[in-house]
Write a protein that holds these residues in place. Structure first.
Motif, PDB file in Angstrom:
ATOM      1  N   LEU A  12       0.401  -1.835  -9.047  1.00 25.07           N
ATOM      2  CA  LEU A  12       0.125  -2.506  -7.784  1.00 25.07           C
ATOM      3  C   LEU A  12       0.496  -1.609  -6.605  1.00 25.07           C
ATOM      4  N   VAL A  13       1.643  -0.962  -6.686  1.00 22.62           N
ATOM      5  CA  VAL A  13       2.072  -0.078  -5.603  1.00 22.62           C
ATOM      6  C   VAL A  13       1.153   1.133  -5.501  1.00 22.62           C
ATOM      7  N   ILE A  14       0.826   1.751  -6.621  1.00 26.59           N
ATOM      8  CA  ILE A  14      -0.025   2.944  -6.606  1.00 26.59           C
ATOM      9  C   ILE A  14      -1.414   2.621  -6.066  1.00 26.59           C
ATOM     10  N   PHE A  15      -2.045   1.567  -6.586  1.00 22.34           N
ATOM     11  CA  PHE A  15      -3.403   1.220  -6.149  1.00 22.34           C
ATOM     12  C   PHE A  15      -3.418   0.773  -4.694  1.00 22.34           C
ATOM     13  N   THR A  16      -2.382   0.065  -4.263  1.00 23.20           N
ATOM     14  CA  THR A  16      -2.328  -0.382  -2.876  1.00 23.20           C
ATOM     15  C   THR A  16      -2.146   0.804  -1.936  1.00 23.20           C
ATOM     16  N   LEU A  17      -1.295   1.735  -2.292  1.00 23.45           N
ATOM     17  CA  LEU A  17      -1.101   2.918  -1.454  1.00 23.45           C
ATOM     18  C   LEU A  17      -2.378   3.733  -1.327  1.00 23.45           C
ATOM     19  N   ILE A  18      -3.110   3.877  -2.410  1.00 26.75           N
ATOM     20  CA  ILE A  18      -4.362   4.635  -2.364  1.00 26.75           C
ATOM     21  C   ILE A  18      -5.379   3.924  -1.475  1.00 26.75           C
ATOM     22  N   ALA A  19      -5.518   2.615  -1.640  1.00 26.30           N
ATOM     23  CA  ALA A  19      -6.499   1.869  -0.844  1.00 26.30           C
ATOM     24  C   ALA A  19      -6.121   1.863   0.636  1.00 26.30           C
ATOM     25  N   VAL A  20      -4.837   1.706   0.942  1.00 19.00           N
ATOM     26  CA  VAL A  20      -4.393   1.710   2.347  1.00 19.00           C
ATOM     27  C   VAL A  20      -4.572   3.096   2.958  1.00 19.00           C
ATOM     28  N   PHE A  21      -4.270   4.137   2.192  1.00 16.91           N
ATOM     29  CA  PHE A  21      -4.474   5.491   2.693  1.00 16.91           C
ATOM     30  C   PHE A  21      -5.945   5.742   3.016  1.00 16.91           C
ATOM     31  N   LEU A  50      -8.373  -4.042  -1.580  1.00 15.60           N
ATOM     32  CA  LEU A  50      -7.113  -4.639  -1.131  1.00 15.60           C
ATOM     33  C   LEU A  50      -7.133  -6.155  -1.267  1.00 15.60           C
ATOM     34  N   THR A  51      -8.288  -6.761  -1.055  1.00 11.14           N
ATOM     35  CA  THR A  51      -8.403  -8.210  -1.229  1.00 11.14           C
ATOM     36  C   THR A  51      -8.180  -8.601  -2.689  1.00 11.14           C
ATOM     37  N   VAL A  52      -8.787  -7.862  -3.601  1.00 11.68           N
ATOM     38  CA  VAL A  52      -8.608  -8.155  -5.023  1.00 11.68           C
ATOM     39  C   VAL A  52      -7.170  -7.867  -5.454  1.00 11.68           C
TER      40      VAL A  52
END
Length: 96
Positions: A12-21, A50-52
């Motif tokens: 969750l942290v890795i995918f969220t950081l990539i999407a936010v970046f 990010l929504t998913v």
């Protein structure tokens, strides 16, 4: 159980950081050479991922269903890839 919990939060942290970046780099980036179409595609793909991921957090963390949360996280990555690849293939393709 513990391994699923650690995997869930790590992914969750890795995918969220990539999407936010990708979202912020696209919105606030100063590259004049990136076409507007690619900026729109990346922004749309990042926001939908990010929504998913938010729903993965709600389902995995709040309901404590870690395996389903991990599956929803990979669904977010798949959705991002489908939007990006599908969007890039619908336009003019320069094969050089």
């Amino acid at each position: 159980m513990f391994v699923l919990k650690i995997s869930f939060y790590g992914l969750l942290v890795i995918f969220t950081l990539i999407a936010v970046f990708l979202l912020f780099a696209n919105l606030f980036g100063s590259s004049p050479y990136t076409p507007m179409r690619e900026k729109i595609l990346t922004t749309t793909a990042s926001v939908s991922a990010l929504t998913v991921l938010y729903f993965a957090f709600r389902y995995g963390h709040i309901k404590e269903n870690w395996a389903a949360g991990i599956g929803i996280e990979f669904l977010a990555v798949l959705l991002f890839l489908v939007i990006m690849i599908g969007g890039l293939l619908t336009g003019k393709i320069n094969w050089q």
